[in-house]
Each structure stands twice: as structure tokens, then as C-alpha cells.
Design an enzyme around this catalytic site. Structure first.
Site, PDB file in Angstrom:
ATOM      1  N   ASP A   1     -32.372   2.886  57.398  1.00 27.94           N
ATOM      2  CA  ASP A   1     -32.715   4.118  56.687  1.00 27.94           C
ATOM      3  C   ASP A   1     -33.677   4.902  57.569  1.00 27.94           C
ATOM      4  O   ASP A   1     -34.708   4.369  58.010  1.00 27.94           O
ATOM      5  CB  ASP A   1     -33.367   3.796  55.345  1.00 27.94           C
TER       6      ASP A   1
ATOM      7  N   ASN B   1     -35.243  18.100  57.923  1.00 27.73           N
ATOM      8  CA  ASN B   1     -34.502  19.065  57.102  1.00 27.73           C
ATOM      9  C   ASN B   1     -35.407  20.165  56.575  1.00 27.73           C
ATOM     10  O   ASN B   1     -35.041  21.351  56.570  1.00 27.73           O
ATOM     11  CB  ASN B   1     -33.828  18.341  55.933  1.00 27.73           C
TER      12      ASN B   1
ATOM     13  N   HIS C   1     -30.821  22.373  57.354  1.00 29.66           N
ATOM     14  CA  HIS C   1     -29.792  21.337  57.301  1.00 29.66           C
ATOM     15  C   HIS C   1     -28.864  21.358  58.512  1.00 29.66           C
ATOM     16  O   HIS C   1     -28.244  20.337  58.832  1.00 29.66           O
ATOM     17  CB  HIS C   1     -28.980  21.481  56.003  1.00 29.66           C
TER      18      HIS C   1
ATOM     19  N   ASP D   1     -28.034  17.987  60.356  1.00 33.95           N
ATOM     20  CA  ASP D   1     -26.690  17.459  60.664  1.00 33.95           C
ATOM     21  C   ASP D   1     -26.595  17.055  62.130  1.00 33.95           C
ATOM     22  O   ASP D   1     -25.990  16.030  62.467  1.00 33.95           O
ATOM     23  CB  ASP D   1     -25.624  18.507  60.342  1.00 33.95           C
TER      24      ASP D   1
ATOM     25  N   ASP E   1     -28.920   9.715  55.068  1.00 39.33           N
ATOM     26  CA  ASP E   1     -29.494   9.232  56.328  1.00 39.33           C
ATOM     27  C   ASP E   1     -29.518   7.710  56.377  1.00 39.33           C
ATOM     28  O   ASP E   1     -30.367   7.117  57.037  1.00 39.33           O
ATOM     29  CB  ASP E   1     -30.905   9.794  56.520  1.00 39.33           C
TER      30      ASP E   1
END
Length: 733
Positions: A204, A212, A217, A221, A247
Site C-alpha cells: 500500500d 493527488n 489525478h 495516474d 494505490d
């Protein structure tokens, strides 16, 4: 010709029947159909690999074997001409003036050919050519038929490509290209039902939400794509990488036990922590990892749950941490994923450790001065007896399990100290901090050293920064003790993890050893960050820097650019017994690496300095910062560079750029100034960041006016030195 208008003949129907086949079969059938339909002696299909490369996709009745190597497409070649023509092209080799006929055709003895490009919509797949060994008068039907075959092939290739893409989307993540949740579950269920051993790593990301929030975003990405690429690059080809959601990623490491998986998790975390470059900034993420063995749980859901619990335990312990999962009670005694695990679970393991301590061996690898090529030191490397404990990593883990780590370390160091090595060589030894901080260990170690007749010898104790997070107080106390008895301290694996650069100031090592991942990485931004951190530390304390893992001259160049003073690796010598080291001192030296033409400067490639300059600029994010730069000439102030500095101008207190031919003034919040061509700054590439707490600077000079690929440079955080150069630049604004 419109595909809708095609009237497939019987010969083309065989091609249509392969609609569900792979691309290779489609190319093969198309060349066969084209050759037979046009009465040719042979046919060939060439698929496009890139704008300037092709490859033989298939051939029919070709007189000699054809290579699968890429074929360059020259601008005046037959292939280049055919690929631009909407209709079929006839070639009479002896009379051709429009292009240079294909070498493949000439070498095979063909004198005529008929070729057509294979294209559907905007996608160009390649071309098909039918060859003749004797002159032939072509008729219109020949051209139409070849165009029909080429168009039909293009249509079917497009269909096959779409099917393959859709099939991949079923079990692969559309954003990152790795396995999606379904693909991960399928792979795990197949592996577990087949009783395959291995470990699941559940990762994680730490700090992703901040990426972000700060950058949007779109950048988020991009970061996820980079994370997936780095994970795939860091595992074996047989292992699996997947993205469960958001994520959260997984790695499935086959035939790996938990201790080995935890070591792998440390490496993965280090790869992820390397800087990621985004427009006008750099970002960094880490990961918390839970590790669970596949054969410890009855099904995939329980395996994932266990890894998830372990991951949250790791996250609670701090960013960039890996933790093993707890096994169900009924499985603890039955899980044996490797010979080492079996040895650990039985009294037989103690016997293995006893035998290993009695049968240890030590080898030595040379350490070389990068400027002179002289061997100046050696690193002692422990080797276990032949068998399951020959690997030192396995041996030391098992020794720690059975409480024999200190004994193992002391025996290894005794052999290292007593080895018949030239006294002029500095001896580097690794000591596990768990042993170094054990009660009474340092006193016993000192006794062994003193009894080895150490007069005139230099000893360096190597430690790794990751142990600073586990036992910071005892470890720092041990470091101080080592120095108090006259030993030097080296910080190992610097650059493998993000915090290792910060640990420099805490451990205050006399020597820094750069991790091998820095030498092999393609991440220029990470190399730049490490080089700057080293420069800042060296401005405050004189140190040597050793780069490990040097296997070729390209590695050596990277080591030099990172600031290495010494190097170690197979390029200079493999680990050898003590009696094999002395001859290395008298053998012909390797040619030393070229250093900067100006005293005190290093040589660096333009690509490396560009990464360093971008990293310095990325650190400028506040109104109290000033950024100053020289660009040599106005030609270097490209649209991209202007955009970069305009972005800096919007968020910094002041941004100034000077260069030959650059008009003076203020444009897009950037102050610009003109340099005379004979000004000393006209051959300089400086990037300076000033802030209230200090400054950072890349000061580079083009020593050869005709070669802009290499520069002599220095990195410095010396504020007095930076201020002198900054005032020189400001004088032109």
C-alpha cells in the site's frame, strides 16, 4: 480501395478462415495466397516495428533462410517508397530509378517484384511483396489481387489486435498494464491449488494521497504507472505483479520463503522510493508491505486477509516498512517453504549452524581508487560451507534464529583480521548491528583485533542505515565506540532507501558505500538527488565514497558522476582468497577514468547534469527562494526551458537567467540578461538555488567548445562559494 468493395476470391477465403488466428499465421497465409494468386516464385511479408525498422514476418518459397533481426528502413529504400504508396508498386530491378531496390530481393536473385503496403485506417502494419526470377509483364488483375490480399490482411490483423487487447483487459489493469484483481485471484488460485510455494507481498503506497491533492489525478495516474513499472523491473520474470485497487499493489514471488520475501520487500520499497519526475516538480512515495506465504492459508481470501493485516501493522510501524503475517496456529508447525525453513523448525538446524561456524571461509574483493587505478583496500566477505547454508544471507538469518549470531560474527572477523593481507590495504568488514549492539560483543571483537597484530592497518566497520530505525540509540553508541578505538565507520547501501541520505548526518560516516541499485538504475532524478546529498555532506566533512557493483565501464562512468572516489566490483576483481590479493597490487593498472580538466572538478555527461539541474529547480517552491542560471547561448533557451523557468518564476521570489544573445528584460516573471561571447559565464552551465537556510548549486563548464556532451562540474552547498557565483550572474540582470 475500400474494404467494403472487396470481392474475396477462393484464394482469399482461406485467409478469412484464419480470422481468429494469431498474427504470425495471418502473415504466413497472406504471403502464400499472394504468391499463388500472382504466379510468383516467392513472397515475403515485412512487418513494421517502428518508423525506421522492419522485420520479416513470414515468407513463402524463399530460396534461403531469412533472419528475424530488425531491418533498417533507409529513406531511399524500396520499403520506404512502398509504404507511402496507396496502390501496389511494380519493380524491375535492372531499370528502377525511383528508389534503391531491396537487398533481400537482389541477394535472392529476383529481378521483378510486385509489392503493396498493409494498412487499415491510420495503422500501417508493413508490406507484402511477390518476387519473380524472370522478367514478367504484369496485368491490372495482378495489382488488384495483391491489394485485395494486403487490405484483407490489414483488416484481419486489426481484428486480431482488438481481440487480444480486449482479452487482456479481462485480467489486466487498463491504467498500469499489470494484473487486475481478477487476474491476481486467478493466478493465486491456480498456484495454491497446484501447491506451488511462494509468498504474497501486499503493498500500500505511503504518501500517494498527498500526490493527488497537490498535483492532481493526472499526476497521480502517472505515479501509479511508474510504480507498476518499477515493481515489474525489480522482480524475476516468472513472478507476478498486480494492482488490486487504487494505490494497492501485490507481488507474487514464487518459490520464495518469508525471510527471503522480506528482503525482497526491502528492495522493492527502495525502488519505489526513488524520485519520480513530473512536470515542474518531483514527487516521492514509499510503501508499507505485508508478507504472507502461499502455503500457510487454506484459500486466497484468507491469504489476502493475512497479508492485509500485516500491511497495516507495517504502516503503523512507520513508512517504508515490511512485516510478516501471522500464520494460523494449526499451520505453524507444517509450513516448510524451503530447506532453511525446515532447518529452522527442527533441532537439525542447530547442527547446521554449529557445522557452519566451524567451517566458515572468508574471501576478499579489491577496492580501487577511481582516479589512479590502484588497489587501496579489500572487503571481507563471509562464505558458509557447501550446502544449504553456503549463502551468507541464509546462514546469518539462521544463526540469529538460534542465538549464534555473535559467535558467527566473531569467527568471521577473526579469520578476516588474521588473513595474510598487505598492511597497506584498508580492511572493510560487515557487522550485523544486532551483533554489534549485543552485550560484550565489542569487547570480544577488540580482543580479536588486538591479538591479530594490527599495527599499521586500517579497519572500517560497515553498517547499514536501516538498522538506525530499529535500534537508533544502541547503534549510535556502537558507532561512537568504534571510533574511540581507532576504527573507521562506513554507511553501506546508501541510496537504496530514501532515508539513507538523511542518515548521513546522523551516523556521520567516514566512508559512504553507494548501493548497487544506483549504478544500475535508469532513474536519472534519483541519481541526481543522491549526488546532491553526497555533495552537501562532503562540504561539511571529508569522506571517501565507494561505489559497489561495478561490472563495466558504463557502470564506472555513473560511479564517477555520483562522486565516487573508489570503486568495487567484477570489473576490478572477483572475491578471492587472501593469498590471491597480493598479486593484484603489482599487475598492470586499469586505465584510470578521465577526470575533469580543471582541478577539483569532475567530468559528467550532459544528460546527468540535466537531471541534476532539474532536481535543484524542483526544490524551489517558496517565495523566499531565488533561482539563478546560465544557459551559455540563446539557442539553449528553448520553449521547454522557458516554460520550466516561467513556472519557477510564478512560485519563487526571483528567477534570473543569462546567456549569449538572450535579450535583457523581464518575461513571464523571469529576469533575463545578455552575456558577451568572451564572458567567462558564456561557457558555464550554472543552476543555483538560494534560500534563507543556505543554498545548492550545480557549477559546470564546457571545457571543449566543440563538445557539448561532456562538462567539468562541481556540486556544492558552500554558501560562500555559491554567493560569489550568484553575484556574478546578478551583475548581468
Amino acid at each position: 480501395m475500400s474494404v467494403d468493395a472487396l470481392q474475396p476470391t477462393a484464394s482469399v477465403r482461406s485467409l478469412i478462415n484464419l480470422a481468429e488466428s494469431g498474427a504470425g499465421e495471418l502473415w504466413a497465409e497472406a504471403t502464400r495466397v499472394a504468391c499463388l494468386a500472382l504466379g510468383g516464385d516467392a513472397a515475403i511479408g515485412l512487418k513494421l516495428l517502428s518508423d525506421d525498422r522492419m522485420q520479416v514476418a513470414a515468407s513463402f518459397c524463399w530460396p534461403r533462410p531469412l533472419s528475424g533481426q530488425p531491418i533498417p528502413i533507409a529513406p531511399d529504400s524500396q520499403a520506404a517508397f512502398v509504404l507511402t504508396q496507396p496502390a501496389a508498386v511494380i519493380t524491375h530491378v535492372a531499370h528502377e530509378r525511383r528508389f534503391t531496390p531491396s537487398k533481400l530481393t537482389i541477394d535472392a536473385g529476383f529481378v521483378d517484384s510486385c509489392s503493396a503496403r498493409v494498412q487499415f485506417g491510420d495503422t500501417l502494419y508493413g508490406l507484402i511483396g511477390v518476387q519473380y526470377g524472370a522478367p514478367r509483364r504484369h496485368i491490372a488483375a495482378d495489382l488488384v489481387h495483391l491489394e485485395v490480399v494486403a487490405s484483407m490482411l490489414a483488416l484481419l490483423l486489426s481484428h486480431e489486435e482488438r481481440l487480444r487487447r480486449n482479452a487482456r483487459l479481462v485480467d489486466h489493469d487498463a491504467l498500469t498494464g499489470v494484473l487486475n484483481r481478477r487476474g491476481v485471484f486467478d493466478a493465486l488460485e491456480t498456484g495454491m491449488s497446484g501447491r506451488r510455494t511462494g509468498c504474497l507481498l501486499l503493498l500500500d503506497l505511503d504518501g500517494f494521497k498527498l500526490v493527488n491533492d497537490r498535483h492532481g489525478h493526472g499526476v497521480g495516474d502517472h505515479v501509479l504507472q511508474v510504480v507498476a513499472e518499477r515493481l515489474q523491473a525489480a522482480v524475476r520474470p516468472s513472478d507476478l505483479i498486480g494492482r488490486l485497487s487504487g494505490d494497492e499493489f501485490v507481488a507474487v514471488l514464487w518459490s520464495t520463503d518469508v525471510p527471503s520475501a522480506l528482503e525482497a520487500a526491502e528492495r522493492l520499497i527502495g525502488h519505489l522510493e526513488q524520485i519520480i519526475t513530473v512536470p515542474h516538480a518531483t514527487v516521492s512515495v514509499s510503501a508499507s508491505v505485508g508478507v504472507a506465504p502461499l502455503d500457510g492459508y487454506p484459500n486466497v481470501l484468507s491469504l489476502l486477509h493475512a497479508a492485509d493485516v500485516a500491511m497495516y501493522s507495517a504502516k503503523a510501524a512507520g513508512r517504508g516498512t515490511a512485516k510478516p503475517a501471522r500464520l494460523p496456529k494449526e499451520r505453524i508447525d507444517t509450513v516448510t517453504t524451503s530447506p532453511m525453513a525446515t532447518a529452522r523448525a527442527t533441532s537439525h538446524g542447530r547442527h547446521h549452524v554449529d557445522h557452519a561456524v566451524r567451517s566458515l571461509g572468508v574471501v576478499f574483493q579489491p577496492i580501487v581508487d577511481i582516479a589512479s587505478g590502484d588497489v587501496t583496500g579489500v572487503e571481507a566477505l563471509t562464505r558458509g560451507p557447501r550446502g544449504p547454508l553456503e549463502n551468507p544471507a541464509v546462514l546469518f538469518r539462521l544463526a540469529e534464529t538460534w542465538g549464534r549470531l555473535s559467535e558467527l560474527e566473531l569467527e568471521s572477523k577473526r579469520q578476516s583480521f588474521e588473513a595474510a593481507l598487505p598492511r597497506s590495504l584498508t580492511l572493510f568488514v560487515n557487522i550485523d548491528p544486532a551483533a554489534l549492539t549485543a552485550p560484550g560483543f565489542t569487547e570480544q571483537l577488540l580482543d580479536i583485533w588486538n591479538s591479530s597484530d594490527p599495527a599499521g592497518r586500517t579497519l572500517v566497520i560497515e553498517l547499514t542505515e536501516r538498522h538506525l530505525r530499529v535500534q537508533p540509540g544502541p547503534l549510535l553508541h556502537s558507532v561512537d565506540w568504534c571510533r574511540s578505538v581507532g576504527w573507521k565507520v562506513a554507511l553501506d547501501d546508501v541510496g537504496a532507501r530514501a532515508e539513507s541520505l538523511t542518515a548521513l548526518s546522523l551516523v556521520q560516516p567516514d566512508i559512504v558505500k553507494l548501493d548497487i541499485s544506483l549504478i544500475n538504475t535508469m532513474n536519472k532524478a534519483h541519481v541526481a538527488a543522491t549526488a546532491l546529498a553526497l555533495a552537501g555532506y562532503r562540504d561539511r566533512r571529508h569522506i571517501d565514497v565507494v561505489a559497489e557493483g561495478i561490472e563495466n565501464e558504463a557502470n564506472e562512468t555513473v560511479a564517477h558522476e555520483l562522486g565516487a572516489t573508489h570503486v568495487q566490483g567484477y570489473l576490478y576483481g572477483r572475491p578471492a582468497h587472501a593469498d590471491e590479493i597480493a598479486p593484484l597490487l603489482t599487475r598492470p593498472r586499469r586505465t584510470p577514468i578521465t577526470v575533469g580538466a580543471t582541478a577539483g572538478l569532475r567530468r559528467g555527461r550532459r544528460s546527468t547534469l540535466l537531471a541534476i539541474s532539474r532536481h535543484i529547480e524542483s526544490l524551489a517552491g517558496y517565495a523566499d527562494t531565488i533561482v539563478l542560471a546560465t544557459i551559455q547561448s540563446v539557442e539553449n533557451y528553448t520553449a521547454t526551458t522557458r516554460s520550466q523557468y516561467a513556472a519557477l518564476g510564478r512560485r519563487c521570489g526571483m528567477v534570473g537567467v543569462v546567456g549569449v544573445g538572450l535579450p535583457p528584460g523581464v518575461l513571464d516573471d523571469v529576469h533575463t540578461g545578455n552575456l558577451a561571447s568572451d564572458d567567462a559565464l558564456a561557457r558555464a552551465w550554472h543552476v543555483i538555488l538560494l534560500h534563507p537556510e543556505g543554498g545548492t548549486a550545480l557549477l559546470a563548464y564546457q571545457s571543449d567548445p566543440t563538445d557539448r556532451s561532456w562538462y567539468d562540474y562541481e556540486l556544492t552547498t558552500d554558501r560562500d562559494r555559491i554567493d560569489i557565483v550568484a553575484r556574478q550572474i546578478l551583475a548581468h540582470l
